[in-house]
Design an enzyme around this catalytic site. Structure first.
Site, PDB file in Angstrom:
ATOM      1  N   ARG A 118       1.203  -1.209  -0.212  1.00  0.00           N
ATOM      2  CA  ARG A 118      -0.199  -0.162   0.097  1.00  0.00           C
ATOM      3  C   ARG A 118       1.136   1.085  -0.070  1.00  0.00           C
ATOM      4  NH1 ARG A 118      -2.170  -3.091  -1.772  1.00  0.00           N
ATOM      5  NH2 ARG A 118      -3.794  -4.873  -1.194  1.00  0.00           N
ATOM      6  N   CYS A 120     -10.396  -0.377   4.133  1.00  0.00           N
ATOM      7  CA  CYS A 120      -9.970  -0.692   5.337  1.00  0.00           C
ATOM      8  C   CYS A 120      -9.199   0.044   6.176  1.00  0.00           C
ATOM      9  CB  CYS A 120      -8.610  -1.871   4.921  1.00  0.00           C
ATOM     10  SG  CYS A 120      -9.171  -3.330   4.504  1.00  0.00           S
ATOM     11  N   GLU A 156      -3.939   2.738   7.702  1.00  0.00           N
ATOM     12  CA  GLU A 156      -3.054   2.234   6.295  1.00  0.00           C
ATOM     13  C   GLU A 156      -4.251   3.936   5.507  1.00  0.00           C
ATOM     14  OE1 GLU A 156      -4.511  -1.131   3.493  1.00  0.00           O
ATOM     15  OE2 GLU A 156      -6.196   0.377   1.528  1.00  0.00           O
TER      16      GLU A 156
END
Ligand SMILES: Cc1cc2nc3c(=O)[nH]c(=O)nc-3n(C[C@H](O)[C@H](O)[C@H](O)COP(=O)(O)OP(=O)(O)OC[C@H]3O[C@@H](n4cnc5c(N)ncnc54)[C@H](O)[C@@H]3O)c2cc1C
Length: 310
Positions: A181, A232, A303
Protein backbone atom coordinates in the site's frame (compact mmCIF):
# COMPACT_ATOMS: atom_id res chain seq x y z
CA UNK A 1 -5.95 30.34 6.98
CA UNK A 2 -5.19 31.99 3.67
CA UNK A 3 -5.55 35.75 3.41
CA UNK A 4 -7.48 37.98 1.01
CA UNK A 5 -4.45 38.52 -1.28
CA UNK A 6 -4.09 34.75 -1.75
CA UNK A 7 -7.79 34.37 -2.41
CA UNK A 8 -7.48 37.02 -5.11
CA UNK A 9 -4.66 35.37 -7.08
CA UNK A 10 -6.38 32.02 -6.76
CA UNK A 11 -9.61 33.51 -8.16
CA UNK A 12 -7.65 35.26 -10.93
CA UNK A 13 -5.96 31.99 -11.91
CA UNK A 14 -8.86 29.57 -11.53
CA UNK A 15 -12.06 31.68 -11.68
CA UNK A 16 -14.91 29.48 -10.40
CA UNK A 17 -12.60 26.45 -10.16
CA UNK A 18 -11.61 27.40 -6.62
CA UNK A 19 -13.84 27.45 -3.56
CA UNK A 20 -12.97 28.69 -0.10
CA UNK A 21 -13.72 27.24 3.35
CA UNK A 22 -15.12 24.19 1.61
CA UNK A 23 -16.33 21.39 3.96
CA UNK A 24 -14.26 18.33 3.03
CA UNK A 25 -17.07 16.05 4.21
CA UNK A 26 -18.47 16.76 0.73
CA UNK A 27 -15.36 15.35 -0.94
CA UNK A 28 -14.51 12.22 1.04
CA UNK A 29 -16.08 8.76 0.96
CA UNK A 30 -16.30 8.80 4.79
CA UNK A 31 -18.35 12.02 4.51
CA UNK A 32 -16.21 13.49 7.27
CA UNK A 33 -13.83 16.46 7.29
CA UNK A 34 -13.66 20.12 8.26
CA UNK A 35 -13.12 23.00 5.85
CA UNK A 36 -10.29 23.29 3.34
CA UNK A 37 -9.06 26.90 3.23
CA UNK A 38 -9.07 26.64 -0.58
CA UNK A 39 -10.10 23.71 -2.75
CA UNK A 40 -8.78 24.11 -6.28
CA UNK A 41 -9.80 22.07 -9.31
CA UNK A 42 -7.63 23.28 -12.21
CA UNK A 43 -9.00 22.69 -15.71
CA UNK A 44 -5.63 22.13 -17.38
CA UNK A 45 -2.17 20.85 -16.50
CA UNK A 46 -0.83 24.32 -17.29
CA UNK A 47 -3.15 25.86 -14.67
CA UNK A 48 -2.05 23.19 -12.20
CA UNK A 49 1.63 23.97 -12.81
CA UNK A 50 1.06 27.69 -12.29
CA UNK A 51 -0.90 26.94 -9.12
CA UNK A 52 1.83 24.70 -7.67
CA UNK A 53 4.61 27.19 -8.49
CA UNK A 54 2.73 30.15 -7.01
CA UNK A 55 1.79 28.22 -3.87
CA UNK A 56 5.45 27.31 -3.39
CA UNK A 57 6.65 30.92 -3.89
CA UNK A 58 4.15 32.04 -1.25
CA UNK A 59 4.99 29.23 1.15
CA UNK A 60 1.43 27.90 1.17
CA UNK A 61 1.01 24.23 2.06
CA UNK A 62 -0.32 22.04 -0.76
CA UNK A 63 -2.42 18.90 -0.26
CA UNK A 64 -3.30 16.62 -3.17
CA UNK A 65 -6.67 14.92 -3.13
CA UNK A 66 -7.85 12.18 -5.48
CA UNK A 67 -11.30 10.70 -4.97
CA UNK A 68 -10.98 11.11 -1.18
CA UNK A 69 -11.67 7.39 -0.68
CA UNK A 70 -8.62 6.57 1.43
CA UNK A 71 -8.37 9.64 3.64
CA UNK A 72 -9.66 10.85 6.97
CA UNK A 73 -9.74 14.66 7.01
CA UNK A 74 -9.58 16.10 10.53
CA UNK A 75 -12.43 18.18 11.97
CA UNK A 76 -10.33 21.36 11.81
CA UNK A 77 -9.88 20.85 8.09
CA UNK A 78 -6.94 21.54 5.77
CA UNK A 79 -4.80 24.68 5.81
CA UNK A 80 -3.41 26.12 2.61
CA UNK A 81 -4.43 24.83 -0.82
CA UNK A 82 -6.05 21.47 -1.48
CA UNK A 83 -5.86 20.49 -5.12
CA UNK A 84 -7.93 17.90 -6.97
CA UNK A 85 -7.32 16.64 -10.50
CA UNK A 86 -10.90 15.75 -11.40
CA UNK A 87 -11.32 18.94 -13.46
CA UNK A 88 -8.69 18.01 -16.07
CA UNK A 89 -10.46 16.05 -18.79
CA UNK A 90 -8.32 13.84 -21.04
CA UNK A 91 -9.10 10.65 -22.93
CA UNK A 92 -7.74 7.22 -22.01
CA UNK A 93 -5.21 6.33 -24.75
CA UNK A 94 -4.31 2.84 -25.94
CA UNK A 95 -1.26 1.85 -27.99
CA UNK A 96 0.15 -1.56 -28.89
CA UNK A 97 3.70 -2.21 -27.65
CA UNK A 98 6.27 -4.35 -29.48
CA UNK A 99 5.84 -7.34 -27.13
CA UNK A 100 2.20 -8.08 -27.85
CA UNK A 101 0.88 -5.96 -24.98
CA UNK A 102 -1.19 -2.79 -24.89
CA UNK A 103 -0.02 0.38 -23.13
CA UNK A 104 -2.87 2.30 -21.53
CA UNK A 105 -2.11 5.93 -20.66
CA UNK A 106 -4.44 8.04 -18.59
CA UNK A 107 -4.52 11.25 -16.61
CA UNK A 108 -4.27 10.71 -12.83
CA UNK A 109 -7.68 12.26 -12.17
CA UNK A 110 -9.48 9.56 -14.15
CA UNK A 111 -11.49 7.17 -11.97
CA UNK A 112 -9.83 3.77 -11.56
CA UNK A 113 -13.08 2.07 -12.47
CA UNK A 114 -12.93 3.73 -15.91
CA UNK A 115 -9.58 2.04 -16.57
CA UNK A 116 -11.03 -1.31 -15.39
CA UNK A 117 -14.09 -0.87 -17.63
CA UNK A 118 -11.97 0.10 -20.67
CA UNK A 119 -9.75 -2.95 -20.14
CA UNK A 120 -12.75 -5.29 -19.93
CA UNK A 121 -14.41 -3.78 -23.00
CA UNK A 122 -11.22 -4.09 -25.05
CA UNK A 123 -10.48 -7.64 -23.84
CA UNK A 124 -7.33 -6.69 -21.92
CA UNK A 125 -6.16 -8.60 -18.85
CA UNK A 126 -4.40 -7.05 -15.86
CA UNK A 127 -6.84 -4.62 -14.24
CA UNK A 128 -9.57 -6.96 -12.95
CA UNK A 129 -7.94 -6.99 -9.50
CA UNK A 130 -8.90 -3.31 -9.12
CA UNK A 131 -12.60 -3.77 -9.90
CA UNK A 132 -14.61 -2.18 -7.11
CA UNK A 133 -11.72 -0.05 -5.78
CA UNK A 134 -13.15 3.49 -5.72
CA UNK A 135 -11.15 6.67 -6.32
CA UNK A 136 -8.79 7.93 -8.98
CA UNK A 137 -5.87 6.44 -10.86
CA UNK A 138 -3.48 8.90 -9.13
CA UNK A 139 -4.69 7.81 -5.69
CA UNK A 140 -4.49 4.14 -6.66
CA UNK A 141 -0.87 4.58 -7.77
CA UNK A 142 0.12 6.60 -4.71
CA UNK A 143 -1.38 3.96 -2.43
CA UNK A 144 -0.28 1.05 -4.65
CA UNK A 145 -3.92 -0.02 -4.30
CA UNK A 146 -4.64 -3.67 -4.65
CA UNK A 147 -6.24 -6.87 -3.47
CA UNK A 148 -5.18 -10.49 -3.15
CA UNK A 149 -5.56 -10.64 -6.96
CA UNK A 150 -2.98 -7.94 -7.79
CA UNK A 151 -1.73 -4.41 -7.19
CA UNK A 152 -1.09 -1.27 -9.23
CA UNK A 153 2.69 -1.75 -9.20
CA UNK A 154 2.16 -5.03 -11.07
CA UNK A 155 0.78 -3.29 -14.18
CA UNK A 156 2.42 0.13 -13.98
CA UNK A 157 5.13 0.91 -16.54
CA UNK A 158 5.67 4.67 -15.93
CA UNK A 159 4.33 7.69 -14.07
CA UNK A 160 4.53 11.36 -14.95
CA UNK A 161 4.84 13.65 -11.95
CA UNK A 162 4.75 17.37 -11.26
CA UNK A 163 7.56 18.12 -8.79
CA UNK A 164 7.15 20.74 -6.01
CA UNK A 165 9.39 23.01 -8.13
CA UNK A 166 6.95 22.86 -11.07
CA UNK A 167 8.92 20.46 -13.31
CA UNK A 168 7.15 17.64 -15.17
CA UNK A 169 9.16 14.39 -14.93
CA UNK A 170 8.52 10.89 -16.20
CA UNK A 171 9.71 7.92 -14.13
CA UNK A 172 9.83 4.40 -15.55
CA UNK A 173 8.66 1.57 -13.31
CA UNK A 174 12.20 0.47 -12.35
CA UNK A 175 12.73 3.82 -10.60
CA UNK A 176 9.68 3.31 -8.37
CA UNK A 177 9.82 1.39 -5.13
CA UNK A 178 6.71 -0.71 -4.61
CA UNK A 179 5.65 -1.69 -1.10
CA UNK A 180 2.50 -2.81 0.64
CA UNK A 181 0.00 0.00 0.00
CA UNK A 182 2.73 2.45 -0.90
CA UNK A 183 4.72 3.43 -3.95
CA UNK A 184 7.98 5.29 -3.40
CA UNK A 185 8.93 7.88 -6.02
CA UNK A 186 12.34 9.56 -6.26
CA UNK A 187 10.85 13.00 -5.78
CA UNK A 188 10.24 15.28 -2.78
CA UNK A 189 6.77 15.90 -1.32
CA UNK A 190 4.38 17.40 -2.18
CA UNK A 191 4.41 16.07 -5.72
CA UNK A 192 1.41 15.55 -7.97
CA UNK A 193 1.05 12.40 -10.05
CA UNK A 194 -0.17 13.70 -13.41
CA UNK A 195 -0.36 10.68 -15.61
CA UNK A 196 0.23 6.94 -15.58
CA UNK A 197 1.02 4.30 -18.16
CA UNK A 198 0.07 0.70 -17.51
CA UNK A 199 0.68 -2.44 -19.55
CA UNK A 200 -2.15 -4.90 -20.17
CA UNK A 201 -2.29 -8.05 -22.29
CA UNK A 202 -4.96 -9.22 -24.75
CA UNK A 203 -7.08 -12.06 -23.36
CA UNK A 204 -10.33 -13.90 -23.90
CA UNK A 205 -13.10 -11.42 -23.19
CA UNK A 206 -15.62 -14.00 -21.87
CA UNK A 207 -13.06 -15.31 -19.41
CA UNK A 208 -12.23 -11.77 -18.30
CA UNK A 209 -15.91 -10.98 -17.68
CA UNK A 210 -16.43 -14.18 -15.75
CA UNK A 211 -13.35 -13.43 -13.60
CA UNK A 212 -14.70 -9.90 -13.06
CA UNK A 213 -18.06 -11.24 -11.88
CA UNK A 214 -16.37 -13.68 -9.50
CA UNK A 215 -14.13 -10.96 -7.97
CA UNK A 216 -17.03 -8.52 -7.61
CA UNK A 217 -19.20 -11.21 -5.93
CA UNK A 218 -16.41 -11.86 -3.44
CA UNK A 219 -16.02 -8.12 -2.75
CA UNK A 220 -19.76 -7.56 -2.31
CA UNK A 221 -20.02 -10.50 0.08
CA UNK A 222 -17.13 -9.36 2.29
CA UNK A 223 -17.31 -5.53 2.34
CA UNK A 224 -19.98 -3.07 3.50
CA UNK A 225 -19.58 -1.04 0.29
CA UNK A 226 -22.89 0.81 0.82
CA UNK A 227 -21.63 2.41 4.07
CA UNK A 228 -19.58 5.65 4.01
CA UNK A 229 -16.06 4.46 4.79
CA UNK A 230 -12.46 4.82 3.63
CA UNK A 231 -12.02 1.11 2.94
CA UNK A 232 -9.75 -0.89 5.24
CA UNK A 233 -8.74 1.42 8.08
CA UNK A 234 -5.62 -0.42 9.25
CA UNK A 235 -2.76 -2.04 7.36
CA UNK A 236 -2.52 -5.82 7.69
CA UNK A 237 0.41 -6.42 10.07
CA UNK A 238 1.28 -9.66 8.21
CA UNK A 239 -0.29 -11.64 5.33
CA UNK A 240 -1.45 -14.37 7.75
CA UNK A 241 -2.69 -11.79 10.29
CA UNK A 242 -5.17 -9.53 8.51
CA UNK A 243 -6.16 -6.56 10.66
CA UNK A 244 -9.85 -7.41 10.17
CA UNK A 245 -9.35 -10.88 11.68
CA UNK A 246 -7.50 -9.46 14.72
CA UNK A 247 -10.17 -6.80 15.30
CA UNK A 248 -12.90 -9.43 14.98
CA UNK A 249 -11.12 -11.80 17.39
CA UNK A 250 -10.70 -8.91 19.83
CA UNK A 251 -14.52 -8.76 19.93
CA UNK A 252 -14.75 -5.30 18.37
CA UNK A 253 -17.23 -5.87 15.53
CA UNK A 254 -20.02 -3.33 16.04
CA UNK A 255 -17.98 -1.23 18.53
CA UNK A 256 -18.77 2.48 18.25
CA UNK A 257 -17.81 5.96 19.38
CA UNK A 258 -20.70 8.23 18.55
CA UNK A 259 -21.59 7.63 14.91
CA UNK A 260 -18.21 6.07 14.09
CA UNK A 261 -18.71 2.31 14.01
CA UNK A 262 -16.81 -0.89 13.28
CA UNK A 263 -18.62 -2.81 10.55
CA UNK A 264 -20.13 -6.16 11.57
CA UNK A 265 -19.48 -7.42 8.03
CA UNK A 266 -15.77 -6.54 7.81
CA UNK A 267 -14.08 -5.58 11.08
CA UNK A 268 -11.37 -3.49 9.35
CA UNK A 269 -14.00 -1.08 8.01
CA UNK A 270 -14.88 1.91 10.20
CA UNK A 271 -17.95 3.60 8.81
CA UNK A 272 -19.89 6.80 9.39
CA UNK A 273 -23.37 5.89 10.60
CA UNK A 274 -24.64 9.46 10.19
CA UNK A 275 -22.94 12.44 11.79
CA UNK A 276 -19.59 10.94 12.79
CA UNK A 277 -16.69 13.32 13.34
CA UNK A 278 -13.02 12.68 12.59
CA UNK A 279 -12.44 12.91 16.37
CA UNK A 280 -14.86 10.02 16.93
CA UNK A 281 -13.20 7.92 14.21
CA UNK A 282 -9.77 8.55 15.74
CA UNK A 283 -11.02 7.72 19.25
CA UNK A 284 -12.51 4.47 17.95
CA UNK A 285 -9.29 3.70 16.06
CA UNK A 286 -7.30 4.27 19.29
CA UNK A 287 -9.60 1.94 21.18
CA UNK A 288 -9.13 -0.73 18.49
CA UNK A 289 -5.34 -0.32 18.52
CA UNK A 290 -5.17 -0.57 22.30
CA UNK A 291 -7.46 -3.62 22.52
CA UNK A 292 -5.57 -5.45 19.74
CA UNK A 293 -2.25 -4.55 21.38
CA UNK A 294 -3.35 -5.89 24.76
CA UNK A 295 -4.86 -9.03 23.28
CA UNK A 296 -2.24 -10.00 20.66
CA UNK A 297 0.78 -7.74 21.33
CA UNK A 298 0.43 -6.35 17.79
CA UNK A 299 0.38 -2.61 17.00
CA UNK A 300 -1.97 -1.76 14.16
CA UNK A 301 -0.98 1.11 11.86
CA UNK A 302 -3.54 3.06 9.84
CA UNK A 303 -3.71 2.46 6.10
CA UNK A 304 -6.00 5.46 5.73
CA UNK A 305 -4.12 8.76 5.33
CA UNK A 306 -5.01 11.20 8.10
CA UNK A 307 -4.78 14.71 6.69
CA UNK A 308 -5.52 18.20 7.98
CA UNK A 309 -4.89 20.27 11.07
CA UNK A 310 -4.83 18.38 14.36
C1 LIG B 1 -15.57 0.86 -0.16
C2 LIG B 1 -14.07 0.97 -0.35
C3 LIG B 1 -13.35 -0.14 -0.78
C4 LIG B 1 -11.95 -0.04 -0.96
N1 LIG B 1 -11.28 -1.14 -1.38
C5 LIG B 1 -9.93 -1.07 -1.55
C6 LIG B 1 -9.19 -2.22 -2.00
O1 LIG B 1 -9.74 -3.28 -2.25
N2 LIG B 1 -7.85 -2.10 -2.13
C7 LIG B 1 -7.18 -0.91 -1.88
O2 LIG B 1 -5.95 -0.85 -2.04
N3 LIG B 1 -7.87 0.19 -1.47
C8 LIG B 1 -9.21 0.14 -1.31
N4 LIG B 1 -9.90 1.24 -0.88
C9 LIG B 1 -9.15 2.48 -0.56
C10 LIG B 1 -9.08 3.49 -1.72
O3 LIG B 1 -10.23 3.39 -2.53
C11 LIG B 1 -7.86 3.29 -2.61
O4 LIG B 1 -6.66 3.41 -1.87
C12 LIG B 1 -7.86 4.31 -3.74
O5 LIG B 1 -6.98 3.90 -4.74
C13 LIG B 1 -7.52 5.74 -3.29
O6 LIG B 1 -7.72 6.61 -4.40
P1 LIG B 1 -8.24 8.10 -4.20
O7 LIG B 1 -8.18 8.75 -5.53
O8 LIG B 1 -9.56 8.12 -3.53
O9 LIG B 1 -7.11 8.68 -3.26
P2 LIG B 1 -7.31 9.70 -2.04
O10 LIG B 1 -8.03 9.00 -0.95
O11 LIG B 1 -7.86 10.97 -2.51
O12 LIG B 1 -5.79 9.94 -1.62
C14 LIG B 1 -5.02 8.90 -1.05
C15 LIG B 1 -3.57 9.39 -0.93
O13 LIG B 1 -3.03 9.58 -2.24
C16 LIG B 1 -2.60 10.92 -2.45
N5 LIG B 1 -2.94 11.26 -3.84
C17 LIG B 1 -4.14 11.12 -4.47
N6 LIG B 1 -4.03 11.50 -5.76
C18 LIG B 1 -2.76 11.88 -5.94
C19 LIG B 1 -2.04 12.41 -7.06
N7 LIG B 1 -2.60 12.59 -8.25
N8 LIG B 1 -0.74 12.74 -6.88
C20 LIG B 1 -0.13 12.57 -5.68
N9 LIG B 1 -0.75 12.08 -4.60
C21 LIG B 1 -2.06 11.74 -4.71
C22 LIG B 1 -3.36 11.75 -1.42
O14 LIG B 1 -2.64 12.92 -1.08
C23 LIG B 1 -3.46 10.77 -0.25
O15 LIG B 1 -2.26 10.77 0.49
C24 LIG B 1 -11.28 1.18 -0.70
C25 LIG B 1 -12.03 2.30 -0.27
C26 LIG B 1 -13.40 2.19 -0.10
C27 LIG B 1 -14.17 3.41 0.36
Amino acid sequence: MIGEADRKWLRDLLADRVVFDEPMARHTSLRIGGPADALALPATVDQLIRLVCRARQKGLPLTVLGGGTNVLVTDKGIRGITVGLGGIATPVRLAADNRGGVLVSAHAGVETRRICATALKKGLAGMNFALGIPGTLGGAIRMNAGTAAGQMAGVLTAVTVLTPGGQVKRYPRWMLEAGYRRLGLPVKEPFVILEAEIRLTPANRDELYSEARRLMRRRTASQPAWRPSAGCFFRNPAPDKPAGMLIDQAGLKGAAVGDAQVSTRHANFIFNAGQATAGQVLELADRIRETVRQRFGIILEPEVKIIGET
